[in-house]
Design a protein around this motif. Sequence first.
Motif, mmCIF file in Angstrom:
data_model
loop_
_atom_site.group_PDB
_atom_site.id
_atom_site.type_symbol
_atom_site.label_atom_id
_atom_site.label_comp_id
_atom_site.label_asym_id
_atom_site.label_seq_id
_atom_site.Cartn_x
_atom_site.Cartn_y
_atom_site.Cartn_z
ATOM 1 N N SER A 73 0.812 -1.223 0.000
ATOM 2 C CA SER A 73 0.000 0.000 0.000
ATOM 3 C C SER A 73 0.840 1.264 0.000
ATOM 4 O O SER A 73 0.444 2.280 -0.581
ATOM 5 N N ARG A 74 1.982 1.216 0.607
ATOM 6 C CA ARG A 74 2.873 2.382 0.649
ATOM 7 C C ARG A 74 3.267 2.860 -0.756
ATOM 8 O O ARG A 74 3.593 4.026 -0.961
ATOM 9 N N PHE A 75 3.210 1.955 -1.733
ATOM 10 C CA PHE A 75 3.626 2.275 -3.099
ATOM 11 C C PHE A 75 2.449 2.479 -4.042
ATOM 12 O O PHE A 75 2.642 2.727 -5.227
ATOM 13 N N GLN A 76 1.226 2.369 -3.529
ATOM 14 C CA GLN A 76 0.040 2.553 -4.356
ATOM 15 C C GLN A 76 -0.213 4.033 -4.597
ATOM 16 O O GLN A 76 0.155 4.879 -3.792
ATOM 17 N N GLY A 77 -0.837 4.325 -5.722
ATOM 18 C CA GLY A 77 -1.170 5.709 -6.052
ATOM 19 C C GLY A 77 0.001 6.536 -6.538
ATOM 20 O O GLY A 77 -0.104 7.756 -6.627
ATOM 21 N N GLN A 78 1.114 5.888 -6.845
ATOM 22 C CA GLN A 78 2.322 6.602 -7.274
ATOM 23 C C GLN A 78 2.725 6.269 -8.713
ATOM 24 O O GLN A 78 3.804 6.629 -9.150
ATOM 25 N N VAL A 138 -11.178 -10.222 -9.429
ATOM 26 C CA VAL A 138 -10.947 -9.347 -8.279
ATOM 27 C C VAL A 138 -12.111 -9.513 -7.310
ATOM 28 O O VAL A 138 -13.260 -9.652 -7.726
ATOM 29 N N LYS A 139 -11.785 -9.541 -6.023
ATOM 30 C CA LYS A 139 -12.807 -9.686 -4.987
ATOM 31 C C LYS A 139 -13.855 -8.598 -5.185
ATOM 32 O O LYS A 139 -13.531 -7.422 -5.331
ATOM 33 N N ALA A 140 -15.116 -9.007 -5.213
ATOM 34 C CA ALA A 140 -16.214 -8.120 -5.596
ATOM 35 C C ALA A 140 -16.322 -6.864 -4.734
ATOM 36 O O ALA A 140 -16.803 -5.837 -5.203
ATOM 37 N N HIS A 185 -13.163 -2.369 -3.794
ATOM 38 C CA HIS A 185 -13.526 -1.213 -4.613
ATOM 39 C C HIS A 185 -12.316 -0.429 -5.120
ATOM 40 O O HIS A 185 -12.346 0.085 -6.235
ATOM 41 N N ARG A 186 -11.267 -0.351 -4.325
ATOM 42 C CA ARG A 186 -10.074 0.381 -4.770
ATOM 43 C C ARG A 186 -9.447 -0.304 -5.992
ATOM 44 O O ARG A 186 -9.094 0.352 -6.966
ATOM 45 N N ALA A 187 -9.309 -1.621 -5.929
ATOM 46 C CA ALA A 187 -8.737 -2.358 -7.071
ATOM 47 C C ALA A 187 -9.643 -2.253 -8.289
ATOM 48 O O ALA A 187 -9.173 -2.036 -9.410
ATOM 49 N N ILE A 188 -10.941 -2.385 -8.085
ATOM 50 C CA ILE A 188 -11.882 -2.298 -9.209
ATOM 51 C C ILE A 188 -11.790 -0.921 -9.860
ATOM 52 O O ILE A 188 -11.784 -0.814 -11.096
ATOM 53 N N ALA A 189 -11.668 0.128 -9.066
ATOM 54 C CA ALA A 189 -11.533 1.480 -9.622
ATOM 55 C C ALA A 189 -10.243 1.600 -10.441
ATOM 56 O O ALA A 189 -10.241 2.203 -11.527
ATOM 57 N N PHE A 190 -9.138 1.018 -9.942
ATOM 58 C CA PHE A 190 -7.875 1.050 -10.679
ATOM 59 C C PHE A 190 -8.032 0.336 -12.019
ATOM 60 O O PHE A 190 -7.646 0.875 -13.065
ATOM 61 N N TYR A 191 -8.606 -0.868 -12.006
ATOM 62 C CA TYR A 191 -8.752 -1.633 -13.247
ATOM 63 C C TYR A 191 -9.691 -0.933 -14.226
ATOM 64 O O TYR A 191 -9.434 -0.915 -15.431
ATOM 65 N N VAL A 197 -15.072 -10.860 -12.755
ATOM 66 C CA VAL A 197 -14.072 -11.128 -13.785
ATOM 67 C C VAL A 197 -14.084 -9.938 -14.734
ATOM 68 O O VAL A 197 -15.132 -9.554 -15.254
ATOM 69 N N LEU A 198 -12.907 -9.372 -14.928
ATOM 70 C CA LEU A 198 -12.739 -8.213 -15.787
ATOM 71 C C LEU A 198 -11.889 -8.578 -16.999
ATOM 72 O O LEU A 198 -11.074 -9.489 -16.930
ATOM 73 N N ALA A 199 -12.086 -7.836 -18.086
ATOM 74 C CA ALA A 199 -11.304 -8.066 -19.304
ATOM 75 C C ALA A 199 -10.955 -6.737 -19.939
ATOM 76 O O ALA A 199 -11.668 -5.736 -19.788
#
Length: 175
Positions: free
Chosen positions: A103-108, A132-134, A137-143, A167-169
């Motif tokens: 997490s320290r390296f996220q958003g950079q 991604v775990k449903a 929300h942070r990961a889903i927003a990134f993807y 499942v995302l594509a």
Amino acid sequence: MTDNEADKVTIRPAGPDDAVRLSLISDATFLETFAGEIAGDALVAHCKEMHAPRYLAKVLEEGAKAWLAELDHAPVGYALLTRSDLDAAQTGDIELKKIYLLSRFQGQGVASRLLDAVEQGATGYQRLLLGVKADNHRAIAFYTKQGFSQIDTRRFNVGGTLYDDIVLARDLNRN
């Protein structure tokens, strides 16, 4: 973390000889992400099985590709690309099985650079899939920001407990 520190993170391909480094960052990022959200015993069982150096070395020897994000040779993130076993997979698909960053390296911008390395390693494929775990929300927003869209749902086993994933594509031939 300083902005300058994120600039010093390097991304490099990882092989079977990097299994211990991959195991270490796999455990650290999985625990950091899901401790308190997934039962502790399930987390430990999952890490013991799916992040063990022997398991990761075997997966890489069988054709998976991995990348390490490192700061001064210390792993801070990783990605693992494999043949897809998702029900939604079609001919020409490949799966981003894991992509995690402390997490320290996220958003950079480090995660985007890691994803770029994965895309370069996915030449010859038409679509990149991931689960991604449903409720992550942070990961889903990134993807979503990276151009992924939902194509399916599935149940994902973590240490004997089932969780809902989406499942995302993303098309790899987008211009």
